[in-house]
Design a protein around this motif. Structure first.
Motif, PDB file in Angstrom:
ATOM      1  N   HIS A  24       0.816  -1.210   0.000  1.00 20.32           N
ATOM      2  CA  HIS A  24       0.000   0.000   0.000  1.00 20.32           C
ATOM      3  C   HIS A  24       0.853   1.266   0.000  1.00 20.32           C
ATOM      4  N   LEU A  25       2.008   1.202  -0.641  1.00 21.81           N
ATOM      5  CA  LEU A  25       2.873   2.382  -0.725  1.00 21.81           C
ATOM      6  C   LEU A  25       2.638   3.089  -2.047  1.00 21.81           C
ATOM      7  N   ARG A  26       2.302   4.357  -1.975  1.00 23.47           N
ATOM      8  CA  ARG A  26       2.206   5.208  -3.150  1.00 23.47           C
ATOM      9  C   ARG A  26       2.709   6.573  -2.717  1.00 23.47           C
ATOM     10  N   PRO A  27       4.004   6.805  -2.961  1.00 24.63           N
ATOM     11  CA  PRO A  27       4.613   8.058  -2.496  1.00 24.63           C
ATOM     12  C   PRO A  27       3.930   9.285  -3.088  1.00 24.63           C
ATOM     13  N   THR A  28       3.858  10.331  -2.273  1.00 23.70           N
ATOM     14  CA  THR A  28       3.335  11.600  -2.748  1.00 23.70           C
ATOM     15  C   THR A  28       4.300  12.145  -3.792  1.00 23.70           C
ATOM     16  N   ALA A  29       3.785  12.416  -4.980  1.00 26.06           N
ATOM     17  CA  ALA A  29       4.627  12.899  -6.082  1.00 26.06           C
ATOM     18  C   ALA A  29       5.304  14.213  -5.709  1.00 26.06           C
ATOM     19  N   ASP A  30       6.504  14.426  -6.263  1.00 26.03           N
ATOM     20  CA  ASP A  30       7.257  15.655  -5.980  1.00 26.03           C
ATOM     21  C   ASP A  30       6.412  16.901  -6.234  1.00 26.03           C
ATOM     22  N   ARG A  31       5.682  16.919  -7.353  1.00 28.07           N
ATOM     23  CA  ARG A  31       4.910  18.129  -7.686  1.00 28.07           C
ATOM     24  C   ARG A  31       3.778  18.361  -6.691  1.00 28.07           C
ATOM     25  N   TRP A 154      -4.237  15.788   5.657  1.00 30.28           N
ATOM     26  CA  TRP A 154      -4.784  14.455   5.423  1.00 30.28           C
ATOM     27  C   TRP A 154      -4.968  14.216   3.930  1.00 30.28           C
ATOM     28  N   GLU A 155      -4.181  13.299   3.375  1.00 29.55           N
ATOM     29  CA  GLU A 155      -4.301  12.928   1.958  1.00 29.55           C
ATOM     30  C   GLU A 155      -5.228  11.726   1.829  1.00 29.55           C
ATOM     31  N   GLU A 156      -6.156  11.796   0.887  1.00 28.23           N
ATOM     32  CA  GLU A 156      -7.082  10.693   0.620  1.00 28.23           C
ATOM     33  C   GLU A 156      -7.560  10.799  -0.827  1.00 28.23           C
ATOM     34  N   SER A 157      -8.402   9.865  -1.215  1.00 22.86           N
ATOM     35  CA  SER A 157      -8.957   9.868  -2.566  1.00 22.86           C
ATOM     36  C   SER A 157     -10.160  10.800  -2.686  1.00 22.86           C
ATOM     37  N   ALA A 158     -10.642  11.322  -1.553  1.00 23.98           N
ATOM     38  CA  ALA A 158     -11.775  12.248  -1.529  1.00 23.98           C
ATOM     39  C   ALA A 158     -11.602  13.157  -0.315  1.00 23.98           C
ATOM     40  N   LEU A 169     -10.379  23.308   7.913  1.00 22.52           N
ATOM     41  CA  LEU A 169      -9.764  24.552   7.455  1.00 22.52           C
ATOM     42  C   LEU A 169      -9.892  24.730   5.947  1.00 22.52           C
ATOM     43  N   ASP A 170      -9.577  23.669   5.182  1.00 21.87           N
ATOM     44  CA  ASP A 170      -9.526  23.810   3.725  1.00 21.87           C
ATOM     45  C   ASP A 170      -9.450  22.423   3.093  1.00 21.87           C
ATOM     46  N   THR A 171      -9.809  22.342   1.835  1.00 16.85           N
ATOM     47  CA  THR A 171      -9.561  21.134   1.047  1.00 16.85           C
ATOM     48  C   THR A 171      -8.950  21.569  -0.275  1.00 16.85           C
ATOM     49  N   ARG A 172      -8.052  20.740  -0.775  1.00 13.72           N
ATOM     50  CA  ARG A 172      -7.394  21.016  -2.051  1.00 13.72           C
ATOM     51  C   ARG A 172      -7.324  19.724  -2.836  1.00 13.72           C
ATOM     52  N   ARG A 173      -7.292  19.870  -4.155  1.00 19.04           N
ATOM     53  CA  ARG A 173      -7.200  18.697  -5.012  1.00 19.04           C
ATOM     54  C   ARG A 173      -5.973  18.810  -5.891  1.00 19.04           C
ATOM     55  N   TYR A 174      -5.213  17.705  -5.928  1.00 17.27           N
ATOM     56  CA  TYR A 174      -4.026  17.602  -6.778  1.00 17.27           C
ATOM     57  C   TYR A 174      -4.184  16.306  -7.576  1.00 17.27           C
ATOM     58  N   GLY A 175      -4.791  16.382  -8.758  1.00 19.91           N
ATOM     59  CA  GLY A 175      -5.044  15.179  -9.548  1.00 19.91           C
ATOM     60  C   GLY A 175      -5.994  14.253  -8.800  1.00 19.91           C
ATOM     61  N   ASP A 176      -5.567  13.012  -8.542  1.00 19.34           N
ATOM     62  CA  ASP A 176      -6.402  12.040  -7.825  1.00 19.34           C
ATOM     63  C   ASP A 176      -6.310  12.196  -6.310  1.00 19.34           C
ATOM     64  N   THR A 177      -5.456  13.085  -5.855  1.00 24.98           N
ATOM     65  CA  THR A 177      -5.234  13.255  -4.422  1.00 24.98           C
ATOM     66  C   THR A 177      -6.015  14.454  -3.903  1.00 24.98           C
TER      67      THR A 177
END
Length: 191
Positions: A24-31, A154-158, A169-177
Motif C-alpha cells: 500500500h505504498l504510493r509516495p506523494t509525487a514531488d509536484r 490528510w491525503e485521501e482519494s476524496a 480549514l480547507d480542502t485542495r485537489r491535486y489530480g487524484d489526491t
C-alpha cells in the motif's frame, strides 16, 4: 523522488518506482509535495513547519516528514508498520544524515503507543478508501500525539470530514489526491 527545498534540497530519496501496491505504498509525487508545502508556507497558516514536532502517520518513504525537516521542523516521528516502508525510511534518514532528529515507530498507525511529546504538525496519508485515517487520528489524539491547535494534513482519494475534536480549514485537489486541512480544536474535551 527528492527533497524539494530547504537545507537538504535536491537529495534523492530511496526509489520506490510507481509504488508498492502490495504494501500500500504510493509516495506523494514531488509536484504534489511542492504544491502542498507552498500552500502550507503561504502565510495563511503562519509557519507551521519552523521548529515543529512532526508526526508522519502511514509514512511510507517518510518523504513528507523529511521534507518538513529539511524546511525547518525540529524533529519528526514517522509511523509505519510495513517492512518495505521501514527499510525506505531508514535509507532516507541515512541519506539525509538526520538520525538524531527522526524517530521511526514500527507500529500500526491506528494503535499508537503513548506520546512523549505532542506534535504540532501531522501528516496523514493512509491507504485510500479503507477508513484508516479517522481511526489513526483518534488513536493519535487519545495517546497524546496531537497538540491543541496542531495542523493536520490528510491525503485521501476524496475530501474528508473533520472528526470530533478537529475543525475543518480547507480542502485542495491535486489530480487524484485530495488534501483536507484540519486543526485540532483548542478547547479541551473532557470525556
Amino acid at each position: 523522488m527528492r527533497i524539494i527545498a530547504g537545507s537538504h534540497r535536491g537529495i534523492a530519496l530511496a526509489a520506490l518506482g510507481k509504488g508498492d501496491a502490495g504494501a500500500h505504498l504510493r509516495p506523494t509525487a514531488d509536484r504534489v509535495r511542492e504544491s502542498l508545502f507552498s500552500a502550507l508556507m503561504g502565510g495563511r497558516y503562519g509557519d507551521p513547519i519552523e521548529g515543529a514536532h512532526v508526526l508522519d502517520l502511514f509514512a511510507g518513504t517518510g518523504a513528507l516528514g523529511l521534507e518538513a525537516l529539511s524546511r525547518g521542523a525540529a524533529r519528526v516521528t514517522t509511523v509505519d508498520d510495513g517492512r518495505v516502508a521501514g527499510r525506505l525510511i531508514r535509507e532516507n534518514i541515512a541519506k539525509m544524515r538526520v538520525a538524531d532528529r527522526v524517530t521511526h515507530l514500527k507500529c500500526d498507525a491506528t494503535r499508537l503507543p503513548a506520546a512523549t511529546e505532542p506534535a504540532s504538525l501531522v501528516f496523514l496519508d493512509p491507504p485510500y478508501g479503507k477508513g484508516l485515517g479517522g481511526r489513526a487520528l483518534a488513536s493519535a489524539l487519545a495517546q497524546g500525539w496531537i497538540a491543541p491547535g496542531a495542523l493536520i494534513v490528510w491525503e485521501e482519494s476524496a475530501p474528508q470530514p473533520a472528526p470530533e475534536g478537529f475543525d475543518p480549514l480547507d480542502t485542495r485537489r491535486y489530480g487524484d489526491t485530495h488534501v483536507t486541512l484540519l486543526e485540532r480544536s483548542q478547547i479541551s474535551q473532557v470525556g
